[in-house]
Write a protein that holds these residues in place. Structure first.
Motif, PDB file in Angstrom:
ATOM      1  N   LYS A   1     -32.674 -52.083 -53.290  1.00 12.85           N
ATOM      2  CA  LYS A   1     -33.034 -52.653 -51.991  1.00 12.85           C
ATOM      3  C   LYS A   1     -32.067 -52.212 -50.889  1.00 12.85           C
ATOM      4  O   LYS A   1     -32.411 -52.239 -49.720  1.00 12.85           O
ATOM      5  N   ASN A   2     -30.839 -51.818 -51.234  1.00 16.27           N
ATOM      6  CA  ASN A   2     -29.876 -51.360 -50.233  1.00 16.27           C
ATOM      7  C   ASN A   2     -29.990 -49.864 -49.953  1.00 16.27           C
ATOM      8  O   ASN A   2     -29.282 -49.330 -49.120  1.00 16.27           O
ATOM      9  N   ARG A   3     -30.913 -49.224 -50.648  1.00 17.94           N
ATOM     10  CA  ARG A   3     -31.033 -47.768 -50.571  1.00 17.94           C
ATOM     11  C   ARG A   3     -31.164 -47.271 -49.136  1.00 17.94           C
ATOM     12  O   ARG A   3     -30.440 -46.364 -48.722  1.00 17.94           O
ATOM     13  N   GLN A   4     -32.049 -47.825 -48.353  1.00 17.78           N
ATOM     14  CA  GLN A   4     -32.258 -47.340 -46.996  1.00 17.78           C
ATOM     15  C   GLN A   4     -31.074 -47.650 -46.078  1.00 17.78           C
ATOM     16  O   GLN A   4     -30.863 -46.973 -45.082  1.00 17.78           O
ATOM     17  N   GLY A   5     -30.280 -48.656 -46.401  1.00 19.60           N
ATOM     18  CA  GLY A   5     -29.118 -48.979 -45.575  1.00 19.60           C
ATOM     19  C   GLY A   5     -28.064 -47.890 -45.580  1.00 19.60           C
ATOM     20  O   GLY A   5     -27.221 -47.834 -44.698  1.00 19.60           O
ATOM     21  N   LEU A   6     -28.100 -47.003 -46.568  1.00 23.63           N
ATOM     22  CA  LEU A   6     -27.134 -45.923 -46.643  1.00 23.63           C
ATOM     23  C   LEU A   6     -27.540 -44.715 -45.806  1.00 23.63           C
ATOM     24  O   LEU A   6     -26.715 -43.883 -45.464  1.00 23.63           O
ATOM     25  N   VAL A   7     -28.826 -44.614 -45.488  1.00 23.43           N
ATOM     26  CA  VAL A   7     -29.361 -43.466 -44.770  1.00 23.43           C
ATOM     27  C   VAL A   7     -28.949 -43.546 -43.303  1.00 23.43           C
ATOM     28  O   VAL A   7     -28.950 -44.610 -42.707  1.00 23.43           O
ATOM     29  N   GLY A   8     -28.610 -42.397 -42.743  1.00 28.37           N
ATOM     30  CA  GLY A   8     -28.312 -42.347 -41.318  1.00 28.37           C
ATOM     31  C   GLY A   8     -27.058 -41.543 -41.024  1.00 28.37           C
ATOM     32  O   GLY A   8     -26.573 -40.781 -41.856  1.00 28.37           O
ATOM     33  N   VAL A   9     -26.527 -41.751 -39.840  1.00 26.47           N
ATOM     34  CA  VAL A   9     -25.334 -41.025 -39.416  1.00 26.47           C
ATOM     35  C   VAL A   9     -24.148 -41.477 -40.259  1.00 26.47           C
ATOM     36  O   VAL A   9     -23.874 -42.670 -40.379  1.00 26.47           O
ATOM     37  N   ASP A  10     -23.469 -40.517 -40.856  1.00 28.91           N
ATOM     38  CA  ASP A  10     -22.239 -40.806 -41.584  1.00 28.91           C
ATOM     39  C   ASP A  10     -21.069 -40.818 -40.610  1.00 28.91           C
ATOM     40  O   ASP A  10     -20.311 -41.762 -40.559  1.00 28.91           O
ATOM     41  N   HIS A  11     -20.920 -39.723 -39.832  1.00 24.97           N
ATOM     42  CA  HIS A  11     -19.868 -39.686 -38.818  1.00 24.97           C
ATOM     43  C   HIS A  11     -20.154 -38.597 -37.796  1.00 24.97           C
ATOM     44  O   HIS A  11     -20.970 -37.711 -38.027  1.00 24.97           O
ATOM     45  N   VAL A  12     -19.455 -38.694 -36.674  1.00 22.87           N
ATOM     46  CA  VAL A  12     -19.447 -37.653 -35.653  1.00 22.87           C
ATOM     47  C   VAL A  12     -18.033 -37.111 -35.564  1.00 22.87           C
ATOM     48  O   VAL A  12     -17.071 -37.807 -35.907  1.00 22.87           O
ATOM     49  N   ALA A  13     -17.892 -35.848 -35.129  1.00 20.56           N
ATOM     50  CA  ALA A  13     -16.585 -35.205 -35.167  1.00 20.56           C
ATOM     51  C   ALA A  13     -16.178 -34.642 -33.809  1.00 20.56           C
ATOM     52  O   ALA A  13     -17.010 -34.127 -33.063  1.00 20.56           O
ATOM     53  N   TYR A  14     -14.871 -34.738 -33.551  1.00 15.05           N
ATOM     54  CA  TYR A  14     -14.254 -34.248 -32.328  1.00 15.05           C
ATOM     55  C   TYR A  14     -13.067 -33.355 -32.700  1.00 15.05           C
ATOM     56  O   TYR A  14     -12.269 -33.719 -33.558  1.00 15.05           O
TER      57      TYR A  14
END
Length: 194
Positions: A68-81
């Motif tokens: 049930k938490n599977r979709q909560g992991l999907v998405g932006v991990d990080h942005v970099a500078y």
């Protein structure tokens, strides 16, 4: 201390259960090419930069489609500078540490030297410096056995490195990753309780 700002925004990393589809989509939409890919990671670029997009394949980490938490992991991990120099990156680390803001991960990826921070909501960002002076040198490293052996990176101590820089060790001694083991364990930011 004077505030040191990033020189530029460089990439975004996504977590996905649609690894192949995401790679295909970014190739189609951005005309991106794959710089490196294994079963867990893919790095793509549309210009001379070693990567503008990266994808973390969640399936090997979380293979249960009923989770049930599977979709909560999907998405932006990080942005970099990117910062202009290793000295700038570590001087900024020192200033932030003095203000109570510390990275949750300090990693020499081989193509970059990176400090990972989390904001109060747990959004992750990478402050980095390039390890190579030309994009082609970075791209060549991504095709090397050392990168294949360890595309994640090796952890380092920013206090030790900054002290060594201040006693005269040239930045060039730190930039090229000479050892590829041990492979760092994955770390993630969590929201602060304050």
């Amino acid at each position: 201390m004077n505030q040191i700002r990033p020189a530029r925004f460089v990439h975004v990393v996504y977590r996905t259960h649609r690894f192949a589809e995401m790679i295909d989509w970014y190739q189609q939409v951005f005309g991106a090419r794959v710089q490196f890919q294994n079963e867990m990671l893919a790095f793509l670029t549309y210009d001379e930069e070693h990567h503008r997009f990266a994808f973390v394949n969640l399936d090997p980490l979380d293979p249960d489609p009923q989770d049930k938490n599977r979709q909560g992991l999907v998405g932006v991990d990080h942005v970099a500078y990117t910062f202009a120099s290793l000295t700038d990156l570590l001087t900024n680390w020192e200033r932030l540490k003095a203000d109570g803001v510390e990275p949750y991960w300090c990693l020499h990826h081989g193509i970059t030297i990176s400090l990972y921070y989390g904001d109060p909501d747990g959004n992750q960002m990478e402050f980095q410096v390039e390890s190579y002076t030309t994009p082609q040198d970075a791209n060549d490293f991504m095709s090397s056995p050392g990168y294949t052996e360890n595309p994640l990176g090796v952890e380092f101590d920013p206090a030790d490195w900054l002290a060594r820089l201040r006693t005269g060790t040239p930045e060039s001694e730190f930039l090229v990753r000479k050892v590829h083991q041990p492979v760092a364990e994955l770390r993630f930011s969590t929201p602060s309780s304050s």
